[in-house]
Scaffold this motif. Structure first.
Motif, PDB file in Angstrom:
ATOM      1  N   LEU A  28       0.828  -1.210   0.000  1.00  0.00           N
ATOM      2  CA  LEU A  28       0.000   0.000   0.000  1.00  0.00           C
ATOM      3  C   LEU A  28       0.861   1.259   0.000  1.00  0.00           C
ATOM      4  O   LEU A  28       0.521   2.256  -0.638  1.00  0.00           O
ATOM      5  CB  LEU A  28      -0.914  -0.004   1.225  1.00  0.00           C
ATOM      6  CG  LEU A  28      -2.035  -1.050   1.221  1.00  0.00           C
ATOM      7  CD1 LEU A  28      -2.715  -1.109   2.580  1.00  0.00           C
ATOM      8  CD2 LEU A  28      -3.046  -0.742   0.128  1.00  0.00           C
ATOM      9  N   GLY A  29       1.977   1.201   0.699  1.00  0.00           N
ATOM     10  CA  GLY A  29       2.864   2.356   0.717  1.00  0.00           C
ATOM     11  C   GLY A  29       3.452   2.655  -0.645  1.00  0.00           C
ATOM     12  O   GLY A  29       3.636   3.816  -1.015  1.00  0.00           O
ATOM     13  N   SER A  30       3.726   1.613  -1.398  1.00  0.00           N
ATOM     14  CA  SER A  30       4.308   1.794  -2.727  1.00  0.00           C
ATOM     15  C   SER A  30       3.262   2.188  -3.769  1.00  0.00           C
ATOM     16  O   SER A  30       3.547   2.954  -4.684  1.00  0.00           O
ATOM     17  CB  SER A  30       5.013   0.502  -3.160  1.00  0.00           C
ATOM     18  OG  SER A  30       5.691   0.679  -4.368  1.00  0.00           O
ATOM     19  N   ILE A  31       2.044   1.684  -3.643  1.00  0.00           N
ATOM     20  CA  ILE A  31       1.017   1.941  -4.656  1.00  0.00           C
ATOM     21  C   ILE A  31       0.437   3.345  -4.543  1.00  0.00           C
ATOM     22  O   ILE A  31       0.404   4.103  -5.519  1.00  0.00           O
ATOM     23  CB  ILE A  31      -0.119   0.896  -4.541  1.00  0.00           C
ATOM     24  CG1 ILE A  31       0.388  -0.497  -4.894  1.00  0.00           C
ATOM     25  CG2 ILE A  31      -1.271   1.268  -5.479  1.00  0.00           C
ATOM     26  CD1 ILE A  31      -0.625  -1.599  -4.655  1.00  0.00           C
ATOM     27  N   ILE A  32      -0.067   3.686  -3.371  1.00  0.00           N
ATOM     28  CA  ILE A  32      -0.816   4.938  -3.211  1.00  0.00           C
ATOM     29  C   ILE A  32       0.157   6.102  -3.113  1.00  0.00           C
ATOM     30  O   ILE A  32       0.845   6.276  -2.105  1.00  0.00           O
ATOM     31  CB  ILE A  32      -1.709   4.883  -1.956  1.00  0.00           C
ATOM     32  CG1 ILE A  32      -2.660   3.693  -2.042  1.00  0.00           C
ATOM     33  CG2 ILE A  32      -2.504   6.175  -1.808  1.00  0.00           C
ATOM     34  CD1 ILE A  32      -3.489   3.473  -0.791  1.00  0.00           C
ATOM     35  N   GLY A  33       0.224   6.889  -4.183  1.00  0.00           N
ATOM     36  CA  GLY A  33       1.165   8.005  -4.231  1.00  0.00           C
ATOM     37  C   GLY A  33       0.759   9.014  -5.285  1.00  0.00           C
ATOM     38  O   GLY A  33      -0.387   9.484  -5.319  1.00  0.00           O
ATOM     39  N   ALA A  63      -3.968  -4.705 -12.977  1.00  0.00           N
ATOM     40  CA  ALA A  63      -2.988  -4.865 -11.892  1.00  0.00           C
ATOM     41  C   ALA A  63      -3.328  -6.080 -11.036  1.00  0.00           C
ATOM     42  O   ALA A  63      -2.429  -6.812 -10.592  1.00  0.00           O
ATOM     43  CB  ALA A  63      -2.949  -3.602 -11.035  1.00  0.00           C
ATOM     44  N   LEU A  64      -4.621  -6.341 -10.810  1.00  0.00           N
ATOM     45  CA  LEU A  64      -5.026  -7.492 -10.000  1.00  0.00           C
ATOM     46  C   LEU A  64      -4.640  -8.800 -10.685  1.00  0.00           C
ATOM     47  O   LEU A  64      -4.155  -9.734 -10.027  1.00  0.00           O
ATOM     48  CB  LEU A  64      -6.527  -7.449  -9.744  1.00  0.00           C
ATOM     49  CG  LEU A  64      -7.109  -8.587  -8.900  1.00  0.00           C
ATOM     50  CD1 LEU A  64      -6.461  -8.617  -7.526  1.00  0.00           C
ATOM     51  CD2 LEU A  64      -8.620  -8.446  -8.787  1.00  0.00           C
ATOM     52  N   LEU A  65      -4.834  -8.885 -11.996  1.00  0.00           N
ATOM     53  CA  LEU A  65      -4.432 -10.090 -12.728  1.00  0.00           C
ATOM     54  C   LEU A  65      -2.922 -10.308 -12.618  1.00  0.00           C
ATOM     55  O   LEU A  65      -2.450 -11.439 -12.441  1.00  0.00           O
ATOM     56  CB  LEU A  65      -4.851  -9.978 -14.202  1.00  0.00           C
ATOM     57  CG  LEU A  65      -6.360  -9.915 -14.479  1.00  0.00           C
ATOM     58  CD1 LEU A  65      -6.611  -9.773 -15.985  1.00  0.00           C
ATOM     59  CD2 LEU A  65      -7.072 -11.145 -13.938  1.00  0.00           C
ATOM     60  N   ALA A  66      -2.164  -9.206 -12.721  1.00  0.00           N
ATOM     61  CA  ALA A  66      -0.711  -9.325 -12.590  1.00  0.00           C
ATOM     62  C   ALA A  66      -0.328  -9.762 -11.176  1.00  0.00           C
ATOM     63  O   ALA A  66       0.606 -10.553 -10.991  1.00  0.00           O
ATOM     64  CB  ALA A  66      -0.042  -7.997 -12.926  1.00  0.00           C
ATOM     65  N   SER A  67      -1.053  -9.284 -10.172  1.00  0.00           N
ATOM     66  CA  SER A  67      -0.731  -9.664  -8.790  1.00  0.00           C
ATOM     67  C   SER A  67      -0.987 -11.153  -8.547  1.00  0.00           C
ATOM     68  O   SER A  67      -0.296 -11.771  -7.740  1.00  0.00           O
ATOM     69  CB  SER A  67      -1.541  -8.816  -7.811  1.00  0.00           C
ATOM     70  OG  SER A  67      -2.911  -9.164  -7.835  1.00  0.00           O
ATOM     71  N   LEU A  68      -1.954 -11.735  -9.256  1.00  0.00           N
ATOM     72  CA  LEU A  68      -2.196 -13.178  -9.143  1.00  0.00           C
ATOM     73  C   LEU A  68      -1.004 -13.970  -9.675  1.00  0.00           C
ATOM     74  O   LEU A  68      -0.553 -14.944  -9.056  1.00  0.00           O
ATOM     75  CB  LEU A  68      -3.473 -13.556  -9.891  1.00  0.00           C
ATOM     76  CG  LEU A  68      -4.789 -13.027  -9.310  1.00  0.00           C
ATOM     77  CD1 LEU A  68      -5.953 -13.342 -10.244  1.00  0.00           C
ATOM     78  CD2 LEU A  68      -5.051 -13.609  -7.933  1.00  0.00           C
ATOM     79  N   GLY A 268      -3.920  -8.312  -1.594  1.00  0.00           N
ATOM     80  CA  GLY A 268      -4.627  -7.428  -0.674  1.00  0.00           C
ATOM     81  C   GLY A 268      -4.356  -5.958  -0.941  1.00  0.00           C
ATOM     82  O   GLY A 268      -5.285  -5.135  -0.941  1.00  0.00           O
ATOM     83  N   SER A 269      -3.093  -5.595  -1.167  1.00  0.00           N
ATOM     84  CA  SER A 269      -2.764  -4.184  -1.414  1.00  0.00           C
ATOM     85  C   SER A 269      -3.385  -3.691  -2.718  1.00  0.00           C
ATOM     86  O   SER A 269      -3.822  -2.540  -2.801  1.00  0.00           O
ATOM     87  CB  SER A 269      -1.246  -3.993  -1.439  1.00  0.00           C
ATOM     88  OG  SER A 269      -0.641  -4.771  -2.462  1.00  0.00           O
ATOM     89  N   THR A 270      -3.457  -4.560  -3.735  1.00  0.00           N
ATOM     90  CA  THR A 270      -4.068  -4.165  -5.003  1.00  0.00           C
ATOM     91  C   THR A 270      -5.571  -3.931  -4.848  1.00  0.00           C
ATOM     92  O   THR A 270      -6.120  -2.936  -5.348  1.00  0.00           O
ATOM     93  CB  THR A 270      -3.825  -5.239  -6.073  1.00  0.00           C
ATOM     94  OG1 THR A 270      -2.426  -5.505  -6.166  1.00  0.00           O
ATOM     95  CG2 THR A 270      -4.325  -4.774  -7.429  1.00  0.00           C
ATOM     96  N   VAL A 271      -6.252  -4.821  -4.143  1.00  0.00           N
ATOM     97  CA  VAL A 271      -7.700  -4.691  -3.952  1.00  0.00           C
ATOM     98  C   VAL A 271      -8.035  -3.460  -3.110  1.00  0.00           C
ATOM     99  O   VAL A 271      -8.946  -2.679  -3.452  1.00  0.00           O
ATOM    100  CB  VAL A 271      -8.265  -5.969  -3.297  1.00  0.00           C
ATOM    101  CG1 VAL A 271      -9.729  -5.769  -2.913  1.00  0.00           C
ATOM    102  CG2 VAL A 271      -8.130  -7.160  -4.232  1.00  0.00           C
ATOM    103  N   VAL A 272      -7.308  -3.248  -2.012  1.00  0.00           N
ATOM    104  CA  VAL A 272      -7.563  -2.081  -1.160  1.00  0.00           C
ATOM    105  C   VAL A 272      -7.337  -0.788  -1.941  1.00  0.00           C
ATOM    106  O   VAL A 272      -8.150   0.161  -1.866  1.00  0.00           O
ATOM    107  CB  VAL A 272      -6.661  -2.131   0.088  1.00  0.00           C
ATOM    108  CG1 VAL A 272      -6.767  -0.816   0.870  1.00  0.00           C
ATOM    109  CG2 VAL A 272      -7.058  -3.294   0.983  1.00  0.00           C
TER     110      VAL A 272
END
Length: 515
Positions: A28-33, A63-68, A268-272
């Motif tokens: 989450l720290g890396s994504i939300i910016g 992004a969610l597909l890539a996270s899988l 989890g970080s992608t979904v949130v």
């Protein structure tokens, strides 16, 4: 593959200090910016209008597909090399170098873009709080880029001190142990999520539904200007907002129970982030007409349409500063871990793999990265590099999807703690095609910047990495050893054959001598 697993299990130089909650905070720290605090308003004003909401949904699904796919590979091979290591195991050294160097570009340009955006928000905060007009001489780079004329020009300014300052600060933080870095990141992540939730719930009562119409503004004659195609162009522009969940995989060798915690943290970080982005964009385009969102601080600007006073503007600005801090911090963390893995394999100088005896961090790699980023963020127009980060991320995600498919056939017997659902090819194939679709919106200057970086990587690989590769040296050593062994065995057999062949003649000669 067996050698890789043995190294991960027995030769880990890093300290396993991170639990699943800290890993989730890293994601989450890396994504939300900068993606949501800066690019969301610009994308709505220039490309999509209110349909920016759909743009964030589409990019979130990609992004969610890539996270899988990342989760399957990360649970199989919990290495700090992340996609570089996965590609090495499935597709070989050369493609691993390409994707490792490309991932280095991804994190490097992220750091530069985020630190410059951080400086702008700090200047805005000072202006709001104290009415003090900070001189632009020390908050802007001396050189800038004119996108229309496609050329550099001199700004007349001196240096970007805020960008240099935050770069030095996060470099010093990374030099200490990973546990302390993760705690600081966790505190900032909780703070910024609370502020985002305050913004959403405080402002949703003042949304004007008329601002959602037309949801798809009429196209103005070009692919990128509004309409459905403008919404797709906005997808490419804001994809940078989801870059960062992969940072979790770069600290796999510092995670407790990575087989379980990595998938939880990445997905989890992608979904949130996706849910928060939908809420932010829905409120943002509902408060003011989309034409007014072309700003470097759109969320701060739309608060003026509400009766809330200065307090919410200040709070939102602090949330943006915290978000950009964590994003830059995690990007630098990830880049140093990627370079650590590449140096460990001999593709980069061994100095990048040197671990400090007390902090167990690749301290020289951190120092080199910090100095480089501080210099370039202070004097160069690095704010134009955000879109280059998007193309790097898209190419990286394509390789991850391909690696999942390849390893399902080449390493069938490997245990998969988290297999990608719906078979071995459906999600990776769909994810790859969607990434390719987004790449259609990449501009020519962005493509040229990416090609220049790739060319530099090829020069470094064939001048250094190719000749110092540990795998290549090992293969050569085994070849020479087998060649010597073969020659020795041939010489032994030949000597025995000669002795056997000449034995009758020697016996006859001895008999004659006796006679």
């Amino acid at each position: 593959m067996d050698v890789l697993q043995a190294e991960i299990d027995t030769q880990n130089e890093l300290r396993r200090d991170l639990n699943w909650f800290q890993l989730l905070a890293i994601g989450l720290g890396s994504i939300i910016g900068a993606g949501v605090f800066v690019l969301s308003g610009q994308a709505a004003a220039q490309y999509s209008g209110p349909s920016i909401i759909i743009s964030f949904v589409i990019t979130g699904v990609i992004a969610l597909l890539a996270s899988l796919s990342y989760s399957e590979l990360g649970a199989m091979m919990p290495s700090s090399g992340s996609v570089y290591t996965y590609t090495y195991a499935a597709l070989g050294e050369y493609l691993a170098w390409f994707i490792g160097w490309n991932t280095g570009l991804l994190y490097l340009f992220s750091i530069l873009t985020l630190t410059v955006a951080w400086g702008k928000y700090v200047v805005l905060f000072v202006d709001i709080v104290s009415d003090y007009n900070v001189t632009s001489m020390i908050v802007q780079a001396p050189v800038a880029w004119n996108e229309d004329a496609e050329r550099f020009y001199v700004t007349g300014q001196a240096i970007n001190l805020p960008a240099i300052g935050i770069t030095i600060a996060i470099t010093m933080l990374l030099l200490i142990r990973i546990r302390q870095t993760a705690i600081v990141n966790l505190v900032l992540v909780v703070f910024k999520i609370i502020i985002i939730l305050i913004f959403i719930f405080a402002c949703c009562n003042y949304v004007n539904r008329n601002n959602y119409h037309p949801f798809f503004p009429p196209n103005k004659g070009s692919f990128s200007e509004y309409g459905v195609t403008g919404m797709l162009q906005a997808c490419t522009y804001v994809f940078f907002a989801y870059v960062g969940f992969d940072s979790v995989s770069t600290v796999a060798q510092e995670a407790k129970s990575p087989e379980r915690s990595l998938p939880i943290a990445m997905i989890g970080s992608t979904v949130v982030s996706l849910l928060l982005y939908i809420g932010i964009c829905t409120v943002m385009v509902g408060l003011v007409p989309y034409e007014l969102l072309n700003s470097e601080s759109p969320l701060t600007d739309v608060i003026k349409a509400t009766p809330y006073g200065l307090w919410l503007t200040i709070l939102m600005d602090l949330g943006a500063i915290a978000s950009l801090t964590t994003a830059a911090l995690m990007s630098m963390l990830s880049q140093t871990r990627i370079f650590y893995s590449m140096a460990h394999d001999g593709l980069l100088p061994p100095v990048f793999a040197k671990i400090h005896s007390h902090t167990t961090t690749p301290w020289i790699s951190i120092l080199i990265c910090g100095i480089f980023c501080a210099v370039f963020s202070g004097i160069c127009p690095v704010d134009i590099l955000g879109e280059t980060t998007s193309i790097s991320a898209l190419i990286t995600y394509i390789f991850v999807h391909i690696t999942v498919i390849v390893m399902r056939y080449t390493h069938k017997d490997m245990q998969r703690v988290f297999p990608v659902p719906f078979g071995s090819w459906l999600i990776p194939t769909v994810g790859s095609l969607l990434c390719i679709l987004l790449m259609k919106g990449i501009t020519k200057p962005t493509g040229y910047r990416f090609l220049v970086w790739t060319a530099i990587g090829q020069i470094i690989y064939f001048s250094y990495g190719f000749w110092h590769s540990k795998q290549r040296i090992s293969i050569k050593s085994e070849f020479f050893a087998s060649t010597i062994e073969h020659r020795l065995s041939v010489a032994t057999v030949t000597e025995e054959y000669v002795n056997v062949a000449f034995e009758p003649y020697i016996a006859t000669a001895n008999a004659e001598n006796v006679a």
